[in-house]
Write an enzyme that holds these catalytic residues in place. Structure first.
Site, PDB file in Angstrom:
ATOM      1  N   LYS A  11       0.813  -1.215   0.000  1.00 28.23           N
ATOM      2  CA  LYS A  11       0.000   0.000   0.000  1.00 28.23           C
ATOM      3  C   LYS A  11       0.859   1.284   0.000  1.00 28.23           C
ATOM      4  O   LYS A  11       2.066   1.224   0.258  1.00 28.23           O
ATOM      5  CB  LYS A  11      -0.945  -0.033   1.213  1.00 28.23           C
ATOM      6  N   TYR A  51     -12.440  -2.127  -4.039  1.00 36.96           N
ATOM      7  CA  TYR A  51     -12.995  -2.199  -2.681  1.00 36.96           C
ATOM      8  C   TYR A  51     -14.528  -2.128  -2.671  1.00 36.96           C
ATOM      9  O   TYR A  51     -15.115  -1.769  -1.652  1.00 36.96           O
ATOM     10  CB  TYR A  51     -12.405  -1.086  -1.817  1.00 36.96           C
ATOM     11  N   ASN A 114      -2.108   0.381   6.637  1.00 38.63           N
ATOM     12  CA  ASN A 114      -1.560  -0.846   7.241  1.00 38.63           C
ATOM     13  C   ASN A 114      -0.712  -1.665   6.271  1.00 38.63           C
ATOM     14  O   ASN A 114      -0.624  -2.882   6.384  1.00 38.63           O
ATOM     15  CB  ASN A 114      -2.689  -1.663   7.880  1.00 38.63           C
ATOM     16  N   HIS A 117      -2.331  -5.331   1.542  1.00 38.32           N
ATOM     17  CA  HIS A 117      -3.616  -5.999   1.332  1.00 38.32           C
ATOM     18  C   HIS A 117      -3.323  -7.451   1.006  1.00 38.32           C
ATOM     19  O   HIS A 117      -2.332  -7.753   0.348  1.00 38.32           O
ATOM     20  CB  HIS A 117      -4.376  -5.373   0.152  1.00 38.32           C
ATOM     21  N   GLU A 128      -9.546 -10.952  -7.568  1.00 35.78           N
ATOM     22  CA  GLU A 128      -8.632  -9.815  -7.412  1.00 35.78           C
ATOM     23  C   GLU A 128      -7.444  -9.916  -8.367  1.00 35.78           C
ATOM     24  O   GLU A 128      -6.995  -8.911  -8.932  1.00 35.78           O
ATOM     25  CB  GLU A 128      -8.168  -9.729  -5.944  1.00 35.78           C
TER      26      GLU A 128
HETATM   27  N1  UDP Z   1      -9.858  -0.236   7.098  1.00 32.10           N
HETATM   28  C1  UDP Z   1      -9.967   1.020   7.661  1.00 32.10           C
HETATM   29  N2  UDP Z   1     -10.676   1.156   8.826  1.00 32.10           N
HETATM   30  C2  UDP Z   1     -11.285   0.093   9.439  1.00 32.10           C
HETATM   31  C3  UDP Z   1     -11.172  -1.176   8.862  1.00 32.10           C
HETATM   32  C4  UDP Z   1     -10.453  -1.324   7.680  1.00 32.10           C
HETATM   33  O1  UDP Z   1      -9.438   2.007   7.135  1.00 32.10           O
HETATM   34  O2  UDP Z   1     -11.912   0.279  10.489  1.00 32.10           O
HETATM   35  C5  UDP Z   1      -9.090  -0.380   5.834  1.00 32.10           C
HETATM   36  C6  UDP Z   1      -7.728  -1.051   6.045  1.00 32.10           C
HETATM   37  O3  UDP Z   1      -6.790  -0.450   5.147  1.00 32.10           O
HETATM   38  C7  UDP Z   1      -8.029  -2.489   5.663  1.00 32.10           C
HETATM   39  C8  UDP Z   1      -9.035  -2.303   4.524  1.00 32.10           C
HETATM   40  O4  UDP Z   1      -9.839  -1.208   4.937  1.00 32.10           O
HETATM   41  O5  UDP Z   1      -6.844  -3.191   5.285  1.00 32.10           O
HETATM   42  C9  UDP Z   1      -9.926  -3.496   4.238  1.00 32.10           C
HETATM   43  O6  UDP Z   1     -10.557  -3.902   5.437  1.00 32.10           O
HETATM   44  P1  UDP Z   1     -10.689  -5.431   5.832  1.00 32.10           P
HETATM   45  O7  UDP Z   1     -11.639  -5.496   6.990  1.00 32.10           O
HETATM   46  O8  UDP Z   1     -11.016  -6.243   4.609  1.00 32.10           O
HETATM   47  O9  UDP Z   1      -9.226  -5.799   6.390  1.00 32.10           O
HETATM   48  P2  UDP Z   1      -8.006  -6.681   5.814  1.00 32.10           P
HETATM   49  O10 UDP Z   1      -8.595  -7.870   5.088  1.00 32.10           O
HETATM   50  O11 UDP Z   1      -7.205  -5.777   4.894  1.00 32.10           O
HETATM   51  O12 UDP Z   1      -7.197  -7.061   7.025  1.00 32.10           O
END
Ligand code: UDP
Length: 140
Positions: A11, A51, A114, A117, A128
């Site tokens: 990212k 997304y 974070n 992905h 994807e």
């Molecule tokens: N995210 C965010 N706030 C939240 C939860 C998720 O900004 O409260 C963002 C974060 O970058 C995350 C992405 O949305 O990686 C997708 O969320 P998901 O729950 O699918 O998490 P992941 O599978 O990436 O761990």
């Protein structure tokens, strides 16, 4: 468990801090092989489409803006149990909850920024991967 493929994004928070190599090394050290890789700057439309499942979530607009705030590296990873292995080495979504030694514990800045992905299922991995790569761009 047969060899499988998953989809990864390094990212913008990680590319900005020049961590593409450091993150990729952690993926490789976990037994994953990079079989396709491209550095891109996503358009808003591309990020919104990627997304789309999160469209109704409160963090959607901020997440899309973050994902287009700089370049990302989209990758296809291959290995035994690749989907689960990648999720393991990534760590929890919120770096505060991520295990020691994971990419997010080591490098992530926040729950949004974070660093990586990773697909959450083999089915989503296939969707994807196809969103960003043509079959001939993947060299196993
Ligand atoms: N995210 C965010 N706030 C939240 C939860 C998720 O900004 O409260 C963002 C974060 O970058 C995350 C992405 O949305 O990686 C997708 O969320 P998901 O729950 O699918 O998490 P992941 O599978 O990436 O761990």
């Amino acid at each position: 468990m047969a060899t499988e493929r998953t989809f990864s994004i390094i990212k913008p928070d990680a590319t900005r801090r020049n961590l593409t190599g450091a993150v990729t090394k952690m993926l490789e050290d976990a037994g994953l092989r990079v079989v396709a890789s491209r550095r891109i700057h996503m358009t808003r439309e591309q990020a919104e489409g990627f997304y789309a499942v999160h469209k109704e979530r409160p963090f959607f607009n901020d997440l899309v803006s973050f994902m287009i705030s700089g370049p990302v590296v989209v990758q296809v990873l291959e290995g035994e149990n690749a989907v689960a292995k990648n999720r393991e080495v990534m760590g929890a979504t919120n770096p505060a909850n991520a295990e020691e030694g994971t990419i997010r514990k080591t490098h992530a800045e926040s729950i949004e920024a974070n660093s990586v992905h990773g697909s959450d299922s083999a089915e989503n991995a296939a969707i994807e991967i196809a969103y960003f790569f043509k079959p001939e761009e993947i060299v196993g």
